[in-house]
Write an enzyme that holds these catalytic residues in place. Structure first.
Site, mmCIF file in Angstrom:
data_model
loop_
_atom_site.group_PDB
_atom_site.id
_atom_site.type_symbol
_atom_site.label_atom_id
_atom_site.label_comp_id
_atom_site.label_asym_id
_atom_site.label_seq_id
_atom_site.Cartn_x
_atom_site.Cartn_y
_atom_site.Cartn_z
ATOM 1 N N CYS A 338 36.329 33.956 47.689
ATOM 2 C CA CYS A 338 35.030 32.525 48.345
ATOM 3 C C CYS A 338 35.190 31.619 48.787
ATOM 4 C CB CYS A 338 33.584 33.286 47.343
ATOM 5 S SG CYS A 338 34.320 33.033 45.645
ATOM 6 N N ARG A 367 44.154 35.676 38.534
ATOM 7 C CA ARG A 367 44.563 35.967 37.911
ATOM 8 C C ARG A 367 44.686 35.664 35.908
ATOM 9 N NH1 ARG A 367 38.382 38.213 38.934
ATOM 10 N NH2 ARG A 367 38.065 37.485 40.870
ATOM 11 N N GLN A 385 41.053 42.480 46.393
ATOM 12 C CA GLN A 385 39.910 43.039 46.353
ATOM 13 C C GLN A 385 39.651 43.324 47.503
ATOM 14 O OE1 GLN A 385 38.488 38.686 45.485
ATOM 15 N NE2 GLN A 385 37.724 39.956 43.440
ATOM 16 N N ASP A 387 37.003 42.086 49.429
ATOM 17 C CA ASP A 387 36.177 41.080 49.272
ATOM 18 C C ASP A 387 35.717 41.090 50.706
ATOM 19 O OD1 ASP A 387 34.640 39.901 48.160
ATOM 20 O OD2 ASP A 387 36.740 38.157 47.961
ATOM 21 N N HIS A 389 32.161 38.604 52.484
ATOM 22 C CA HIS A 389 30.741 36.851 51.797
ATOM 23 C C HIS A 389 30.175 36.974 53.098
ATOM 24 C CE1 HIS A 389 34.506 36.340 48.827
ATOM 25 N NE2 HIS A 389 33.875 35.788 48.599
ATOM 26 N N LYS A 473 24.386 39.931 40.226
ATOM 27 C CA LYS A 473 24.585 41.385 40.353
ATOM 28 C C LYS A 473 24.641 42.120 39.596
ATOM 29 C CE LYS A 473 28.734 40.983 37.599
ATOM 30 N NZ LYS A 473 30.660 41.525 37.486
ATOM 31 N N HIS A 519 28.776 38.324 47.693
ATOM 32 C CA HIS A 519 29.979 38.332 47.589
ATOM 33 C C HIS A 519 30.051 40.054 48.149
ATOM 34 C CE1 HIS A 519 31.018 35.158 45.977
ATOM 35 N NE2 HIS A 519 28.931 33.885 46.099
#
Length: 644
Positions: A338, A367, A385, A387, A389, A473, A519
């Site tokens: 992000c 991570r 991910q 991912d 945004h 979330k 997200h």
RNA sequence: GCCGAGGUAGCUCAGGGGUAGAGCAGCUGAUUCGUAAUCAGCAGGUCGUGGGUUCAAUUCCCAUCCUCGGCUCCA
């Protein structure tokens, strides 16, 4: 005086006041009486021995009722405790609840190690004690008496629990020589417990707090019939065969190497095909939904994550910063995409007309996960991910959120996930310090999520304390083969990061405004998604995903040339597979292809070689007969189409 | 990270103070075969790693790494 008792079938019977559940069961049928475990009285589960003093609607609970099982297992936990106390005098007890499959008891063995041999001994003792048919007897006690009892017994955990209870509402249960603080209810006596299996030992922090002492947790399961235990254990064995770690190895999808590092998956060629198919599917779906693909680096300046707040929240317990040798700059392995995407948003001024801006990236992030947490592909230290945004105006939040829900549901549907839980993960109102941002922003975000979910008729469960630190979330949870729940898709509304990154757009009023960020990751991570997918289909992937779609199997070496021709033709048509030209009998080649879970086997011999035919065999379904190669290709194409 | 259990051939596993064994996979040869394992031979291991005890350790002890089951955590 009589009480009116309504039964589940709608009928109403009268009984003398103070009638017990066991008596009602007997009056219905002796058969029912023999298998009844507890009774539901006006929605509350009671002991069968507890007198009913008012009119009530009831249901006799047996093993076939969920709360019947729960009661059975809870009583089994008491039996476990009784056995422990017999074998380990002075043992202190924490709590011992029923769980989804069985029960556990947390105990303090004064530092005595407890291993598998001990487990077997305790199990034997439980079986012995069960045969005593000891009744579970309920007793009301005053708070003072309760404290007195456990003080004399020397059980600090029970004392701690009692101190938090209200006087007048405290009950003990006693069976055999064992007495426990417990609200009940329980089954009539221990004799109902015919089959006992203690499964494993684990450490568990007292009251789930890692600052507390770690107790020994003993897990077990019991059944009213020995056969049911056998069936259960068989079921577990079957489930283990679907374990993605086992199938991942067998099907050569992924591997781990100590030399590379724990929790860092290596995608093997076949696994990579699977993964790339999924990526392609998602790329297409996202282009269609108006996303713009972007790419960002694997590391970012520490300052980036200080700005986002990730550094403050996770920095110290994470992979440590990377330093440049000369300038002393600090970089972090990208733990999130992000912040990078925020910076892409900032590359030019945005107008309200430009919004929503949807930036998508298959972003690989790293991570630090505690070593004990790593688990196959579901919990790793480096993962990708799907991912994206979405930067939008406040008035667009709900619409955008709903669109993302649709995308997630499309993904789940396309891959056959029907049993998922939609969880609204909210902030823990007791612990606001864990989160960033204003209350008003949180309230707006939480409301937006719930509204969007409701608009799509999604049945959700709200769980407090599960939010991300920057926003609430909507998480899509799926269970693995062994019943462990994992989060796959996630959608998050975030009013905070845009402020931290000073994101803005010019509104129709010619004023600067802050956009809202969503997200989202429908798969969540490719790694975890693939793991759950493997278990979901037990390695029998849909044709469009299967790493090997076909195996060409010549009957003997004499037909290798024709087989090669068939194989090459299929390859030209982008059909993936292998040619098994080993010097083996056809039965062997078929067996191996079946074991590898290859969807189609094409068997070619004398009969086929002459006129461009193939004998088709489908995985798990056997011989499908012979068809011309052309026809097979056409049929294959239809069956193979990826979802859109 | 914490508690517990494990690590023996590529895989699945047996064994156990006197430097290791099976099945499958692999290699070589024979066989040329019609819908879930052809036969024979060969090869393959510092018994996770490092220390210690011992005449001798893969076996016993300690540490460490990794794996498994949980707990805590999960941006």
């Amino acid at each position: 005086m009589n009480v009116k008792i309504s039964l589940p079938d709608g009928s109403v019977r009268e009984y003398p006041q103070g009638v017990k559940g066991s008596e009602i069961a007997s009056s219905i049928s002796e058969g029912l009486a023999r298998v009844s475990l507890a009774i539901e009285v006006n929605g509350e589960v009671w002991d069968l021995s507890r007198p009913i003093t008012t009119d009530a609607s009831i249901k006799i609970l047996t093993w076939n009722d969920k709360s019947g099982k729960t009661t059975f297992w809870h009583s089994s936990a008491h039996l476990l405790a009784e056995a422990l106390e017999a074998l380990y005098p002075g043992v202190k007890f924490g709590t011992g609840p029923a769980i989804e499959n069985g029960f556990y008891y947390d105990v303090d063995l004064n530092g005595k190690p407890f291993g598998d041999d001990d487990l077997a001994a305790v199990e034997a003792k439980m079986k012995e004690l069960a045969k005593h048919d000891s009744q579970y007897v309920r007793k009301d006690v005053s708070k003072a008496d309760a404290l007195k009892y456990f003080t004399e017994k020397g059980d600090p955990y029970k004392i701690e629990i009692i101190n938090g209870l209200e006087d007048g509402k405290i009950t003990f249960y006693q069976q055999g020589g064992f007495t426990d603080l417990c609200i009940g209810p329980h089954i009539p006596n221990t004799g109902f417990i015919k089959a006992v299996k203690l499964l494993n030992v684990a450490g568990a922090y007292w009251r789930n707090n890692e600052n507390n002492k770690m107790l020994t947790r003993i897990y077990g399961i019991t059944f009213p019939k020995a056969k049911e235990l056998e069936e259960y254990l068989h079921l577990i064995e079957e489930a283990k065969k679907r374990d993605h770690r086992k199938l991942g190895k067998e099907l050569e999808l992924f591997a781990f190497s100590e030399r590379v590092g724990m929790g860092l998956p290596l995608w093997l060629p076949k696994g990579t095909i699977l993964r790339e198919r999924l990526e392609q599917f998602m790329r297409k779906a996202q282009i269609k939904a108006g996303y713009d693909p972007v790419v960002t680096p694997h590391i970012g300046s520490k300052a980036l994550y200080v700005t986002s707040g990730h550094y403050e929240k996770y920095g110290k317990d994470s992979f440590q910063p990377i330093h440049t040798p000369d300038e002393g700059e600090e970089f972090l392995l990208k733990p999130m995409n992000c912040p990078h995407h925020c910076e892409i948003y900032r590359t030019k001024p945005r107008s309200y007309r430009d919004l929503p801006v949807r930036l998508a990236e298959f972003g690989t992030v790293y991570r630090y996960e505690q070593s004990g947490e790593l688990h196959g592909l579901t919990r790793v230290r480096g993962f990708t991910q799907d991912d994206a945004h979405i930067f939008c105006r406040p008035d667009q939040v709900k619409e955008e959120f709903v669109k993302v829900i649709d995308l997630v549901l499309h993904v789940f549907k396309s891959l056959g996930f029907e049993n998922y839980t939609a969880q609204v993960s909210l902030r823990d109102p007791e612990n606001k310090a864990k989160y960033i941002g204003e209350d008003s922003a949180w309230e707006k975000a939480e409301a937006a999520i719930q509204e969007a979910a409701d608009e799509r008729g999604l049945s959700t469960v709200a769980v407090k304390g599960e939010a991300a630190f920057y926003g609430p979330k909507l998480d899509f949870m799926v269970k693995d083969a062994l019943g462990r729940q994992w989060q796959l898709g996630t959608i998050q509304v975030d009013y905070n990061l845009p402020i931290r990154f000073e994101l803005e757009y010019v509104g129709s009023d010619n004023q600067k405004h802050t956009p809202v960020m969503i997200h989202r990751a429908p798969f969540g991570s490719l790694e975890r998604f693939v793991a759950v997918l493997i278990e979901h289909c037990a390695g029998n992937f849909p044709l469009w995903l299967a790493p090997d779609q076909i195996a060409v199997l010549p009957i003997s070496e004499r037909f290798n040339d024709y087989a090669k021709l068939v194989y090459e033709k299929l390859k030209e048509q982008d059909i993936r597979g292998l040619l098994d030209d080993r010097d083996e009998k056809i039965g062997r080649k078929i067996r191996d292809a079946e074991t590898k879970k290859i969807p189609f086997m094409l068997i070619v011999g004398e009969k086929e070689a002459g006129d461009q035919m193939v004998a088709v065999r489908k995985h798990g379904q056997g011989d499908q007969g012979s068809v011309p190669l052309e026809e097979f290709v056409n049929r294959f194409r239809i069956e193979c189409s990826a979802p859109v």
